[in-house]
Design a protein around this motif. Structure first.
Motif, PDB file in Angstrom:
ATOM      1  N   TYR A 147       0.977  -1.441   0.273  1.00  0.00           N
ATOM      2  CA  TYR A 147       0.307   0.162  -0.278  1.00  0.00           C
ATOM      3  C   TYR A 147       0.994   1.301   0.136  1.00  0.00           C
ATOM      4  O   TYR A 147       0.185   2.461   0.133  1.00  0.00           O
ATOM      5  CB  TYR A 147      -1.173   0.128   1.180  1.00  0.00           C
ATOM      6  N   ASP A 148       1.877   1.472   0.476  1.00  0.00           N
ATOM      7  CA  ASP A 148       3.173   2.299  -0.324  1.00  0.00           C
ATOM      8  C   ASP A 148       2.473   3.756  -1.199  1.00  0.00           C
ATOM      9  O   ASP A 148       2.200   4.979  -0.868  1.00  0.00           O
ATOM     10  CB  ASP A 148       4.575   1.725  -0.764  1.00  0.00           C
TER      11      ASP A 148
ATOM     12  N   ASP B 159      -0.235   9.238  -0.836  1.00  0.00           N
ATOM     13  CA  ASP B 159      -1.104   9.971  -2.084  1.00  0.00           C
ATOM     14  C   ASP B 159      -1.648  10.866  -0.262  1.00  0.00           C
ATOM     15  O   ASP B 159      -2.161  11.433  -1.286  1.00  0.00           O
ATOM     16  CB  ASP B 159      -1.854   8.577  -2.830  1.00  0.00           C
ATOM     17  N   LEU B 160      -2.558   9.612  -0.065  1.00  0.00           N
ATOM     18  CA  LEU B 160      -2.895  10.324   1.314  1.00  0.00           C
ATOM     19  C   LEU B 160      -1.761  11.520   1.977  1.00  0.00           C
ATOM     20  O   LEU B 160      -2.564  12.079   2.692  1.00  0.00           O
ATOM     21  CB  LEU B 160      -3.131   9.163   2.262  1.00  0.00           C
ATOM     22  N   VAL B 161      -0.760  10.761   2.408  1.00  0.00           N
ATOM     23  CA  VAL B 161       0.075  12.145   2.568  1.00  0.00           C
ATOM     24  C   VAL B 161      -0.077  13.210   1.773  1.00  0.00           C
ATOM     25  O   VAL B 161      -0.329  14.561   2.234  1.00  0.00           O
ATOM     26  CB  VAL B 161       0.969  11.552   2.748  1.00  0.00           C
ATOM     27  N   ASP B 162      -0.170  13.131   0.523  1.00  0.00           N
ATOM     28  CA  ASP B 162       0.269  14.658  -0.079  1.00  0.00           C
ATOM     29  C   ASP B 162      -1.224  15.348  -0.119  1.00  0.00           C
ATOM     30  O   ASP B 162      -1.323  16.540  -0.870  1.00  0.00           O
ATOM     31  CB  ASP B 162       0.729  13.844  -1.427  1.00  0.00           C
TER      32      ASP B 162
END
Length: 73
Positions: free
Chosen positions: A63-64, A69-72
């Motif tokens: 899930y890297d 994407d969620l952090v960004d």
């Protein structure tokens, strides 16, 4: 089927014949279990142990991209 006990260092070892290894479904590096009862020994493939660190690493790799994407966002 008979096998010969051998001495290696301070240990006594046996070789598991190919047919038995295949019957167990075991591969090199996997654990096998010896179950004893009086003068009988049963050899069976050991149940795999849950390795939290290994499973976490696998999930993080899987899930890297999603996690980045969620952090960004």
């Amino acid at each position: 089927m008979n096998v010969l006990l051998r001495k290696t260092g301070n240990s006594t070892v046996i070789t598991i014949p190919k047919q038995i290894k295949e019957l167990l479904g075991a591969e090199v590096g996997e654990e096998i279990e010896f179950v004893t009862s009086e003068d009988t020994v049963i050899i069976k493939k050991a149940e795999p142990k849950f390795d939290f660190d290994k499973e976490l690493k696998k999930a993080m790799q899987q899930y890297d991209g999603l996690l980045k994407d969620l952090v960004d966002k």
